[in-house]
Design a protein around this motif. Structure first.
Motif, PDB file in Angstrom:
ATOM      1  N   GLY A  39       0.801  -1.220   0.000  1.00 20.46           N
ATOM      2  CA  GLY A  39       0.000   0.000   0.000  1.00 20.46           C
ATOM      3  C   GLY A  39       0.835   1.272   0.000  1.00 20.46           C
ATOM      4  N   GLU A  40       2.158   1.143  -0.157  1.00 18.86           N
ATOM      5  CA  GLU A  40       3.028   2.318  -0.160  1.00 18.86           C
ATOM      6  C   GLU A  40       2.899   3.118  -1.453  1.00 18.86           C
ATOM      7  N   ILE A  41       2.616   2.421  -2.558  1.00 18.04           N
ATOM      8  CA  ILE A  41       2.484   3.093  -3.845  1.00 18.04           C
ATOM      9  C   ILE A  41       1.292   2.537  -4.608  1.00 18.04           C
ATOM     10  N   ARG A  42       0.907   3.281  -5.610  1.00 18.87           N
ATOM     11  CA  ARG A  42      -0.057   2.812  -6.612  1.00 18.87           C
ATOM     12  C   ARG A  42       0.602   3.077  -7.954  1.00 18.87           C
ATOM     13  N   LEU A  43       0.793   2.023  -8.757  1.00 23.62           N
ATOM     14  CA  LEU A  43       1.434   2.176 -10.065  1.00 23.62           C
ATOM     15  C   LEU A  43       0.448   2.835 -11.017  1.00 23.62           C
ATOM     16  N   LEU A  44       0.804   4.037 -11.466  1.00 28.71           N
ATOM     17  CA  LEU A  44      -0.068   4.783 -12.369  1.00 28.71           C
ATOM     18  C   LEU A  44       0.254   4.473 -13.823  1.00 28.71           C
ATOM     19  N   ASP A  45       1.543   4.492 -14.175  1.00 27.60           N
ATOM     20  CA  ASP A  45       1.947   4.212 -15.549  1.00 27.60           C
ATOM     21  C   ASP A  45       3.399   3.749 -15.553  1.00 27.60           C
ATOM     22  N   LEU A  46       3.751   2.995 -16.576  1.00 29.79           N
ATOM     23  CA  LEU A  46       5.100   2.453 -16.726  1.00 29.79           C
ATOM     24  C   LEU A  46       5.373   2.265 -18.210  1.00 29.79           C
ATOM     25  N   VAL A  47       6.470   2.855 -18.689  1.00 32.85           N
ATOM     26  CA  VAL A  47       6.923   2.658 -20.065  1.00 32.85           C
ATOM     27  C   VAL A  47       8.432   2.476 -20.032  1.00 32.85           C
ATOM     28  N   ILE A  48       8.964   1.941 -21.109  1.00 29.80           N
ATOM     29  CA  ILE A  48      10.406   1.776 -21.254  1.00 29.80           C
ATOM     30  C   ILE A  48      10.855   2.688 -22.398  1.00 29.80           C
ATOM     31  N   VAL A  49      12.002   3.330 -22.220  1.00 34.16           N
ATOM     32  CA  VAL A  49      12.588   4.142 -23.283  1.00 34.16           C
ATOM     33  C   VAL A  49      13.991   3.634 -23.582  1.00 34.16           C
ATOM     34  N   ARG A  50      14.369   3.714 -24.827  1.00 35.56           N
ATOM     35  CA  ARG A  50      15.743   3.413 -25.234  1.00 35.56           C
ATOM     36  C   ARG A  50      16.248   4.620 -26.005  1.00 35.56           C
ATOM     37  N   ARG A  51      17.371   5.129 -25.556  1.00 31.83           N
ATOM     38  CA  ARG A  51      17.967   6.280 -26.233  1.00 31.83           C
ATOM     39  C   ARG A  51      18.834   5.770 -27.375  1.00 31.83           C
ATOM     40  N   ARG A  52      18.534   6.205 -28.579  1.00 34.69           N
ATOM     41  CA  ARG A  52      19.266   5.743 -29.760  1.00 34.69           C
ATOM     42  C   ARG A  52      20.425   6.667 -30.128  1.00 34.69           C
ATOM     43  N   THR A  53      20.166   7.961 -30.107  1.00 38.78           N
ATOM     44  CA  THR A  53      21.184   8.954 -30.469  1.00 38.78           C
ATOM     45  C   THR A  53      21.069  10.116 -29.485  1.00 38.78           C
ATOM     46  N   ILE A  54      21.843  11.158 -29.726  1.00 39.57           N
ATOM     47  CA  ILE A  54      21.769  12.320 -28.846  1.00 39.57           C
ATOM     48  C   ILE A  54      20.354  12.876 -28.792  1.00 39.57           C
ATOM     49  N   SER A  55      19.649  12.836 -29.909  1.00 41.84           N
ATOM     50  CA  SER A  55      18.333  13.484 -29.936  1.00 41.84           C
ATOM     51  C   SER A  55      17.178  12.569 -30.318  1.00 41.84           C
ATOM     52  N   SER A  56      17.350  11.246 -30.271  1.00 43.25           N
ATOM     53  CA  SER A  56      16.221  10.381 -30.622  1.00 43.25           C
ATOM     54  C   SER A  56      16.221   9.118 -29.781  1.00 43.25           C
ATOM     55  N   GLY A  57      15.055   8.525 -29.709  1.00 41.68           N
ATOM     56  CA  GLY A  57      14.895   7.293 -28.953  1.00 41.68           C
ATOM     57  C   GLY A  57      13.595   6.612 -29.312  1.00 41.68           C
ATOM     58  N   VAL A  58      13.275   5.562 -28.551  1.00 39.55           N
ATOM     59  CA  VAL A  58      12.054   4.803 -28.781  1.00 39.55           C
ATOM     60  C   VAL A  58      11.366   4.599 -27.436  1.00 39.55           C
ATOM     61  N   LEU A  59      10.063   4.762 -27.415  1.00 39.87           N
ATOM     62  CA  LEU A  59       9.243   4.490 -26.248  1.00 39.87           C
ATOM     63  C   LEU A  59       8.548   3.159 -26.474  1.00 39.87           C
ATOM     64  N   TYR A  60       8.631   2.259 -25.497  1.00 40.80           N
ATOM     65  CA  TYR A  60       7.980   0.953 -25.574  1.00 40.80           C
ATOM     66  C   TYR A  60       6.889   0.891 -24.519  1.00 40.80           C
ATOM     67  N   GLU A  61       5.673   0.611 -24.950  1.00 40.28           N
ATOM     68  CA  GLU A  61       4.577   0.405 -24.012  1.00 40.28           C
ATOM     69  C   GLU A  61       4.782  -0.963 -23.349  1.00 40.28           C
ATOM     70  N   VAL A  62       4.502  -1.045 -22.071  1.00 44.43           N
ATOM     71  CA  VAL A  62       4.574  -2.307 -21.342  1.00 44.43           C
ATOM     72  C   VAL A  62       3.205  -2.961 -21.426  1.00 44.43           C
ATOM     73  N   ASP A  63       3.174  -4.285 -21.605  1.00 41.96           N
ATOM     74  CA  ASP A  63       1.913  -5.005 -21.742  1.00 41.96           C
ATOM     75  C   ASP A  63       1.085  -4.878 -20.457  1.00 41.96           C
ATOM     76  N   HIS A  64      -0.038  -4.197 -20.543  1.00 43.46           N
ATOM     77  CA  HIS A  64      -0.884  -3.951 -19.378  1.00 43.46           C
ATOM     78  C   HIS A  64      -1.433  -5.245 -18.798  1.00 43.46           C
ATOM     79  N   ASP A  65      -1.763  -6.217 -19.651  1.00 44.16           N
ATOM     80  CA  ASP A  65      -2.306  -7.485 -19.166  1.00 44.16           C
ATOM     81  C   ASP A  65      -1.265  -8.260 -18.365  1.00 44.16           C
ATOM     82  N   ASP A  66      -0.016  -8.267 -18.838  1.00 44.81           N
ATOM     83  CA  ASP A  66       1.051  -8.942 -18.094  1.00 44.81           C
ATOM     84  C   ASP A  66       1.222  -8.329 -16.712  1.00 44.81           C
ATOM     85  N   LEU A  67       1.194  -7.005 -16.643  1.00 43.39           N
ATOM     86  CA  LEU A  67       1.334  -6.334 -15.354  1.00 43.39           C
ATOM     87  C   LEU A  67       0.162  -6.667 -14.431  1.00 43.39           C
TER      88      LEU A  67
END
Length: 157
Positions: free
Chosen positions: A33-61
């Protein structure tokens, strides 16, 4: 429903999926009960100015006892801004948690997660509630979850 005080955390991960240690820390905080997970995503930084956002599977969580209370609250703009704190080629989890109690417990996040934290940003309740409304509007407009590329507006040298 107002969110109240929230915290945005950036924690290093090895790939485009949350690892077992990160998930254990989140499950432990949610169960206690210390936290409630509101949102979670993963990011990978590809270059100085670009990257990719990965949605985490909500059903798995949800199967692990971690339903996302407000999926979609962390947007591409947030990812682009915070990804500048991640080394090129590395990945990190953007974790948004709410604190059901008035104050965040001193022992959360647990040591295993604390060691991997790149940054922690408290989000005032008023700002969290404004972002919640924007996230709801995106959900109504039919934004498609998945993998999304982005370019940072603030490249890091």
């Amino acid at each position: 429903m107002p969110l109240g005080q929230t915290t945005l955390m950036l924690a290093g991960v090895d790939d485009e999926r949350p690892d077992a240690a990160l998930l254990r820390a989140l499950v432990s905080g949610a169960v206690s009960g210390e936290i409630r997970l509101l949102d979670l995503v993963i990011v990978r930084r590809r270059t100085i100015s670009s990257g990719v956002l990965y949605e985490v599977d909500h059903d798995d969580l949800a199967l692990m006892g971690l339903p996302l209370a407000v999926p979609g609250m962390i947007g591409v703009d947030d990812a682009a801004t915070l990804c500048t704190h991640v080394s090129i080629g590395a990945a990190a989890a953007l974790i948004l948690v709410g604190h059901p109690a008035v104050a965040q417990p001193a022992d959360w996040p647990p040591t295993a997660l604390r060691a991997r934290l790149i940054g922690v940003w408290p989000v005032p309740a008023s700002a969290a509630d404004l972002v919640l409304e924007a996230a709801r509007a995106r959900a109504v407009s039919g934004a498609v979850p998945g993998r999304r590329a982005f370019r940072s507006r603030r490249p890091v040298a």
